[in-house]
Structure formats: structure tokens, C-alpha cells
Enzyme design. Structure first.
Site, PDB file in Angstrom:
ATOM      1  N   ASP A  13       0.821  -1.253   0.148  1.00 16.44           N
ATOM      2  CA  ASP A  13       0.048  -0.057  -0.033  1.00 16.44           C
ATOM      3  C   ASP A  13       0.856   1.235  -0.134  1.00 16.44           C
ATOM      4  O   ASP A  13       0.517   2.141   0.462  1.00 16.44           O
ATOM      5  CB  ASP A  13      -1.014   0.058   1.149  1.00 16.44           C
ATOM      6  CG  ASP A  13      -1.715  -1.351   1.264  1.00 16.44           C
ATOM      7  OD1 ASP A  13      -2.123  -1.919   0.040  1.00 16.44           O
ATOM      8  OD2 ASP A  13      -2.122  -1.757   2.339  1.00 16.44           O
ATOM      9  N   LYS A  16       1.836   2.043  -5.129  1.00 16.68           N
ATOM     10  CA  LYS A  16       2.607   1.433  -6.489  1.00 16.68           C
ATOM     11  C   LYS A  16       1.631   1.647  -7.509  1.00 16.68           C
ATOM     12  O   LYS A  16       2.014   1.657  -8.544  1.00 16.68           O
ATOM     13  CB  LYS A  16       2.529  -0.345  -6.204  1.00 16.68           C
ATOM     14  CG  LYS A  16       3.487  -0.642  -5.110  1.00 16.68           C
ATOM     15  CD  LYS A  16       3.546  -2.059  -5.070  1.00 16.68           C
ATOM     16  CE  LYS A  16       2.294  -2.646  -4.195  1.00 16.68           C
ATOM     17  NZ  LYS A  16       2.150  -2.028  -2.802  1.00 16.68           N
ATOM     18  N   GLY A  40      -4.711  -4.344  -3.750  1.00 10.61           N
ATOM     19  CA  GLY A  40      -5.602  -3.412  -4.088  1.00 10.61           C
ATOM     20  C   GLY A  40      -4.933  -2.115  -4.658  1.00 10.61           C
ATOM     21  O   GLY A  40      -3.863  -1.602  -3.653  1.00 10.61           O
ATOM     22  N   HIS A  41      -4.445  -1.824  -5.838  1.00 11.30           N
ATOM     23  CA  HIS A  41      -4.034  -0.663  -6.130  1.00 11.30           C
ATOM     24  C   HIS A  41      -4.741   0.273  -6.622  1.00 11.30           C
ATOM     25  O   HIS A  41      -5.769   0.309  -7.657  1.00 11.30           O
ATOM     26  CB  HIS A  41      -3.000  -1.154  -7.248  1.00 11.30           C
ATOM     27  CG  HIS A  41      -1.898  -2.271  -6.956  1.00 11.30           C
ATOM     28  ND1 HIS A  41      -1.054  -2.664  -7.879  1.00 11.30           N
ATOM     29  CD2 HIS A  41      -1.807  -2.605  -5.781  1.00 11.30           C
ATOM     30  CE1 HIS A  41      -0.257  -3.525  -7.075  1.00 11.30           C
ATOM     31  NE2 HIS A  41      -0.704  -3.599  -5.960  1.00 11.30           N
ATOM     32  N   GLN A 224       1.976  -6.166  -2.987  1.00  8.73           N
ATOM     33  CA  GLN A 224       2.320  -6.402  -1.532  1.00  8.73           C
ATOM     34  C   GLN A 224       3.915  -5.382  -1.412  1.00  8.73           C
ATOM     35  O   GLN A 224       3.796  -4.371  -2.596  1.00  8.73           O
ATOM     36  CB  GLN A 224       2.709  -7.710  -1.322  1.00  8.73           C
ATOM     37  CG  GLN A 224       1.388  -8.474  -1.118  1.00  8.73           C
ATOM     38  CD  GLN A 224       0.728  -8.920  -2.391  1.00  8.73           C
ATOM     39  OE1 GLN A 224       1.432  -9.584  -3.003  1.00  8.73           O
ATOM     40  NE2 GLN A 224      -0.420  -8.590  -2.730  1.00  8.73           N
TER      41      GLN A 224
HETATM   42  P1  GDP Z   1      -0.811   0.268  -3.624  1.00 12.69           P
HETATM   43  O1  GDP Z   1      -1.289  -1.184  -3.038  1.00 12.69           O
HETATM   44  O2  GDP Z   1       0.757   0.445  -3.328  1.00 12.69           O
HETATM   45  O3  GDP Z   1      -1.065   0.591  -4.999  1.00 12.69           O
HETATM   46  O4  GDP Z   1      -1.377   1.460  -2.658  1.00 12.69           O
HETATM   47  P2  GDP Z   1      -2.872   1.644  -2.358  1.00 12.69           P
HETATM   48  O5  GDP Z   1      -3.512   2.065  -3.698  1.00 12.69           O
HETATM   49  O6  GDP Z   1      -3.464   0.503  -1.750  1.00 12.69           O
HETATM   50  O7  GDP Z   1      -2.883   2.710  -1.203  1.00 12.69           O
HETATM   51  C1  GDP Z   1      -2.160   4.010  -1.337  1.00 12.69           C
HETATM   52  C2  GDP Z   1      -3.103   5.025  -1.331  1.00 12.69           C
HETATM   53  O8  GDP Z   1      -2.491   6.297  -1.186  1.00 12.69           O
HETATM   54  C3  GDP Z   1      -4.475   5.414  -2.522  1.00 12.69           C
HETATM   55  O9  GDP Z   1      -5.591   5.855  -1.801  1.00 12.69           O
HETATM   56  C4  GDP Z   1      -3.604   6.157  -3.538  1.00 12.69           C
HETATM   57  O10 GDP Z   1      -4.482   6.847  -4.207  1.00 12.69           O
HETATM   58  C5  GDP Z   1      -3.258   7.205  -2.589  1.00 12.69           C
HETATM   59  N1  GDP Z   1      -1.688   7.909  -2.874  1.00 12.69           N
HETATM   60  C6  GDP Z   1      -0.668   7.539  -3.689  1.00 12.69           C
HETATM   61  N2  GDP Z   1      -0.007   8.276  -3.790  1.00 12.69           N
HETATM   62  C7  GDP Z   1       0.002   9.417  -2.837  1.00 12.69           C
HETATM   63  C8  GDP Z   1       0.425  10.576  -2.364  1.00 12.69           C
HETATM   64  O11 GDP Z   1       1.574  10.934  -2.863  1.00 12.69           O
HETATM   65  N3  GDP Z   1      -0.382  11.480  -1.504  1.00 12.69           N
HETATM   66  C9  GDP Z   1      -1.791  10.990  -1.129  1.00 12.69           C
HETATM   67  N4  GDP Z   1      -2.197  11.873  -0.354  1.00 12.69           N
HETATM   68  N5  GDP Z   1      -2.191   9.806  -1.454  1.00 12.69           N
HETATM   69  C10 GDP Z   1      -1.394   9.042  -2.352  1.00 12.69           C
HETATM   70  P1  IMO Z   2      -0.958  -4.178  -2.210  1.00 16.72           P
HETATM   71  O1  IMO Z   2      -0.533  -4.758  -3.463  1.00 16.72           O
HETATM   72  C1  IMO Z   2      -0.937  -4.750   1.977  1.00 16.72           C
HETATM   73  C2  IMO Z   2      -1.148  -8.906   3.703  1.00 16.72           C
HETATM   74  C3  IMO Z   2      -2.459  -9.180   4.494  1.00 16.72           C
HETATM   75  C4  IMO Z   2      -1.843 -10.117   5.468  1.00 16.72           C
HETATM   76  C5  IMO Z   2      -0.709 -10.812   4.548  1.00 16.72           C
HETATM   77  C6  IMO Z   2      -0.837 -12.221   3.994  1.00 16.72           C
HETATM   78  O2  IMO Z   2      -2.342  -3.543  -2.507  1.00 16.72           O
HETATM   79  O3  IMO Z   2       0.171  -3.607  -1.505  1.00 16.72           O
HETATM   80  P2  IMO Z   2      -2.527 -12.898   2.082  1.00 16.72           P
HETATM   81  O4  IMO Z   2      -3.985 -12.589   1.946  1.00 16.72           O
HETATM   82  O5  IMO Z   2      -1.589 -12.179   1.060  1.00 16.72           O
HETATM   83  O6  IMO Z   2      -2.434 -14.493   2.114  1.00 16.72           O
HETATM   84  O7  IMO Z   2      -2.292 -11.950   3.334  1.00 16.72           O
HETATM   85  O8  IMO Z   2      -0.298  -9.918   3.619  1.00 16.72           O
HETATM   86  N1  IMO Z   2      -1.290  -8.228   2.410  1.00 16.72           N
HETATM   87  C7  IMO Z   2      -1.317  -7.038   2.065  1.00 16.72           C
HETATM   88  N2  IMO Z   2      -1.032  -5.899   2.945  1.00 16.72           N
HETATM   89  N3  IMO Z   2      -1.131  -4.720   0.904  1.00 16.72           N
HETATM   90  C8  IMO Z   2      -1.430  -5.556  -0.136  1.00 16.72           C
HETATM   91  O9  IMO Z   2      -1.400  -5.606  -1.351  1.00 16.72           O
HETATM   92  C9  IMO Z   2      -1.494  -6.846   0.388  1.00 16.72           C
HETATM   93  N4  IMO Z   2      -1.772  -8.181   0.180  1.00 16.72           N
HETATM   94  C10 IMO Z   2      -1.538  -8.845   1.370  1.00 16.72           C
HETATM   95  O10 IMO Z   2      -2.898  -8.049   5.050  1.00 16.72           O
HETATM   96  O11 IMO Z   2      -0.965  -9.452   6.570  1.00 16.72           O
HETATM   97 MG    MG Z   3      -2.791  -1.726  -1.851  1.00 16.57          MG
END
Ligand code: GDP
Ligand code: IMO
Ligand code: MG
Length: 427
Positions: A13, A16, A40-41, A224
Site C-alpha cells: 500500500d 504502487k 489493491g492498487h 504487496q
Molecule cells: P498500492 O497498493 O501500493 O497501490 O497502494 P494503495 O492504492 O493500496 O494505497 C495507496 C493510497 O494512497 C491510494 O488511495 C492512493 O490513491 C493514495 N496515494 C498514492 N500516492 C499518494 C500521495 O503521494 N499522496 C496522497 N495523499 N495519497 C497518495
Molecule cells: P498491495 O499490492 C498490504 C497482507 C495481508 C496479510 C498478509 C497475508 O495492495 O500493496 P494474503 O491474503 O496475501 O495471504 O495475506 O499480507 N497483504 C497486503 N497488505 N497490501 C497488499 O497488497 C497486501 N496483500 C496482502 O493483510 O497481512
Molecule cells: Mg494496496
């Protein structure tokens, strides 16, 4: 030609999705190589917010090829849910811009049930998985009874492999967990229909990516993060794939010598979803305040993310294990308004200072973070569009990351949107 990996440096999170989408503008091919719909991207384009789980973040551009490699575990029901959602949003998804590896393993209904059952069985020692069936599917891959996409689309082979799997999984479900068995005929019918839908997308993606790499730009989009890696993460509180850059070669079938670099996405603080150690976690109001300000809730499960200070030890480890050529630091805007900030620059373990994660969780639990304190900044950074516009105190904070980890920062992200991105140097 060039080939770069975009991957998470922490516990996932990190942003990415946003960074892959930003970098994809200058690329031709975007490839997912591990993980599944546990990811979840989030990608924000204009006033639209897209949540992607399995489909690469290049899909939002019209002219990119998106690849799901062999290292991914694929839930056929979930991917078509995602494809239908994207088509509903006006995004084109066809076998012309999305290809799926014939070697990827298929997440079956019993994998999802087993994920939930084993978590329940672990009780207080649960991992906190996303319950998407990721672990049980990779277990079958390693156990050599998994069903691959090439098996799913061959009706005869699928019927046979499913028979064996249903028999053994039903024994486990009923005799070990005391649950109801799954029904072979129902799964066969449903998945034979899903196979018809998936067939046009299925290719040998190693061959495709290799050929594309000869004269095009390829991005490998990690899921991840480094510390969720099955080997180098906080085992057993990890996911079941190699999330480190080494996962690319095996996960797409491309040798490491063809890859030019890896950019580690690092959130300006640290978050984690699920159970497991987190040395710099803030269990007080400050942690809550960062969660609310950064809207730190899981994209896939909606769970509140645990928040803490930036841990530079983790980032240093990511440089080593994934060979990071640079960092993209995200969400620096979230830290505005805090009077003082801290960065962890080592752990004290049994009287010694270390700068890496010990393998033993018992030792990790004993690690006391060593902090350096920094002045914060009041002004919002969200509108900054050049490095010069970033407050001096934020620059000092960023410089510490470079100094401690030995890797440059190539990008600073100041908000979720494409234009809230400051490019500082090459990746
Ligand atoms: P990922 O799993 O690495 O793709 O990240 P997620 O999408 O799960 O979580 C990142 C969150 O931060 C998302 O809601 C993005 O829209 C948001 N985000 C990404 N870059 C920035 C940033 O520079 N500033 C802020 N405020 N939000 C960001
Ligand atoms: P993105 O790509 C954050 C965590 C779960 C749990 C562990 C194992 O959005 O960064 P699993 O279902 O993979 O067997 O769970 O890994 N986990 C993540 N945490 N971002 C993710 O993906 C994750 N995918 C799995 O919360 O701790
Ligand atoms: Mg994510």
C-alpha cells in the site's frame, strides 16, 4: 528498450498503483508477476478513482499491453468481476490489451474456504490474510497438485485435475476442519464456463514479454511489499509469493540480466495491514491521526491500516534484497502539520545496533527502534510541482532517506493524482 520494476519497499500500500500509472505513460507494456487479487492498487485519473486488484495499472491507457505472468495466482471469478467493472467505467479490456499466462495457477473455491478455515484454526496466531485463497493456491503450486490456466482451458485435463483436488480438499474440509464438502459438479460447470471466457486471453507470456522487451519499454508492477516476501519478510506474517525484485524473473520467465533497475515505492511513513511485527508502530493518537489524514484503510478489505514512523531500516533492507536503483517517496503531503517527525535509523538488539531485520521474530520483538528527530512543516505540499517548491524541512527529511539507505530518490509524490508527482532524477 528498458525494463524497470516498480515495487513496494515496505508492507504494501505504498502507492504502487499511482506510481505504475504515472510511469506507464512512458512505457509500452505493464506486467504483474506475483500475488493475486489480495492486492489493491488505487489509481486516480481526473476525478475518477479506480481500484485494481489483478489487472495491471497500465490498463487505463488505451495503447498499453497488460500482462498477467505465470507467478500470479488468478481467481477467474474475480478477474471477470474486475474486467466487467472496468468496462462499465468505459475502460477497454480485450485480448488485444490484456494477456494471461498459461502457466499462472488458478485460485479455486476450496482455496478461499481453506484460507478462512486455517486462519480460524490459528486463533490468536492468525496471519490476518485477505482471505482471497492466496496461501492455499500457492501451497498447491508447491505441492504440485495445482491447476494452471492451461489446465483450466482444457476441459478434459481440468475435469481430471479437479476430481483429484476436490477429493483431497473435501477430506481436509470435512475431517480436519469439520466443514461442509465442496461439490465437484457445481465447480466443474461454473469453471468450465469461466474457462470459455478466459481462453482468448491466454498466451505464453514469457515469450511475449521477451519479444516486446527487444524494442519496447516494460514496467513490472509488484504487488504487496518487500516485508511481505515469503523469504525476506516478517515470516510467517507475510504473503505466499516472492514480492522482492527477485520475483520478477521467476514470475514472468525473464532472466535477471534483462532488467535495468528497480524503483522502490516508499511511503513517507510506515503502514501495515494484518498481523505481525511492526517496530515503529504508533499505538497512540498520533497513529490514529496519520490514519485519518492519509486515509489509511485497506483497498481490498477496508481494514484500518496500522500506522507508524518511517522505518529507514526497512528501506535499507529493500535496497539490498531488491537491488533498488532509486526510491519513489509517496504521501509526503500527509505529514504536513506535524511539529516533529521521527525516522528509525537502526534497532538496538541485545545491546548492539543493527540495520537489518533479524530472521527470528523473537529477536525482532526485542528490537528497539533508534530514532532521529526532524522538524516538521506546516505548509501543504500537495500543490508543489517542483523540488524547489518543497519546504526545506521536508527536504532534510527526504535527504535522510538517501543518506541512510544509499539509494537516490527519483520521484516524490505529493498527492494521489497523476500531476501530483515530482520527478527528480532517473529511476
Ligand atoms: P498500492 O497498493 O501500493 O497501490 O497502494 P494503495 O492504492 O493500496 O494505497 C495507496 C493510497 O494512497 C491510494 O488511495 C492512493 O490513491 C493514495 N496515494 C498514492 N500516492 C499518494 C500521495 O503521494 N499522496 C496522497 N495523499 N495519497 C497518495
Ligand atoms: P498491495 O499490492 C498490504 C497482507 C495481508 C496479510 C498478509 C497475508 O495492495 O500493496 P494474503 O491474503 O496475501 O495471504 O495475506 O499480507 N497483504 C497486503 N497488505 N497490501 C497488499 O497488497 C497486501 N496483500 C496482502 O493483510 O497481512
Ligand atoms: Mg494496496
Amino acid at each position: 528498450m528498458s525494463a524497470f520494476v516498480v515495487l513496494g519497499s515496505q508492507w504494501g500500500d505504498e502507492g504502487k498503483g499511482k506510481m505504475t500509472d504515472y510511469l506507464a505513460e512512458g512505457a509500452d507494456v505493464v506486467v504483474r508477476y506475483q500475488g493475486g487479487n489480495n492486492a489493491g492498487h488505487t489509481v486516480e485519473v481526473g476525478d475518477k478513482k479506480y481500484k485494481l486488484h489483478l489487472i495491471p495499472s497500465g490498463i487505463l491507457y488505451k495503447d498499453k499491453l497488460n500482462v498477467i505472468g505465470n507467478g500470479v495466482v488468478l481467481d477467474p471469478e474475480s478477474i471477470f468481476g474486475e474486467i466487467d467493472y472496468l468496462i462499465g467505467e468505459g475502460v477497454e479490456v480485450t485480448p488485444e490489451n490484456l494477456v494471461i499466462s498459461d502457466r499462472a495457477h488458478v485460485i479455486m473455491p476450496y482455496h478461499k474456504i481453506l484460507d478462512g478455515a486455517s486462519e480460524k484454526f490459528r486463533g490468536d496466531n492468525k496471519i490476518g490474510t485477505t482471505k482471497k485463497g492466496i496461501g492455499p493456491c500457492y501451497t498447491d503450486k508447491a505441492e504440485r497438485c495445482g491447476i494452471r490456466v492451461c489446465d483450466l482451458i482444457d476441459n478434459e485435463v481440468f475435469a481430471e485435475k479437479l476430481k483429484y483436488n476436490v477429493e483431497i480438499k473435501n477430506a481436509i474440509l470435512t475431517k480436519v476442519y469439520g466443514l461442509d464438502p465442496v461439490n465437484y459438479d457445481e465447480i466443474l460447470e461454473k469453471y468450465t464456463a469461466l474457462a470459455d471466457r478466459i481462453r482468448p486471453f491466454v498466451k505464453d507470456t514469457s515469450v511475449i514479454v521477451y519479444n516486446e522487451m527487444k524494442n519496447k519499454k516494460v514496467l513490472f508492477e509488484g504487488a504487496q511489499g518487500n516485508l511481505l516476501d515469503i523469504d525476506y519478510g516478517t515470516y510467517p506474517y507475510v504473503t505466499s509469493s516472492n514480492t522482492t525484485a527477485g520475483g520478477v524473473s521467476a514470475g514472468i520467465g525473464i532472466g535477471p540480466t534483462f532488467i535495468d533497475g528497480a524503483v522502490g515505492i516508499a511511503k513517507a511513513y510506515t503502514t501495515r495491514v494484518g498481523e505481525g511485527p511492526f517496530p515503529t508502530e504508533l499505538l497512540d493518537e498520533l497513529g490514529d491521526a496519520i490514519r485519518e489524514k492519509g486515509f489509511e484503510y485497506g483497498t481490498t478489505t477496508g481494514r484500518p491500516r496500522r500506522c507508524g514512523w518511517l522505518d529507514a531500516v526497512i528501506l535499507k533492507q529493500a535496497v539490498r534484497v531488491s537491488g533498488l536503483t532509486s526510491f519513489a517517496v509517496t504521501k509526503i503531503d500527509t505529514l504536513a502539520g506535524l511539529e516533529k517527525l521521527k525516522i528509525c535509523v537502526g534497532y538496538k538488539l541485545d545491546g548492539k545496533v543493527i540495520d537489518y531485520h533479524p530472521a527470528s521474530l523473537k529477536d525482532l520483538a526485542k528490537c528497539e527502534p533508534i530514532y532521529e528527530e526532524f522538524d516538521g512543516w506546516d505548509e501543504s505540499i500537495a500543490d508543489a510541482r517542483s523540488y524547489e517548491e518543497i519546504p526545506e524541512t521536508a527536504k532534510i527529511y527526504l535527504k535522510k532517506i538517501e543518506e541512510y539507505t544509499g539509494a537516490r530518490i527519483s520521484i516524490v509524490s505529493v498527492g494521489p493524482k497523476r500531476d501530483q508527482t515530482i520527478k527528480i532524477g532517473k529511476l
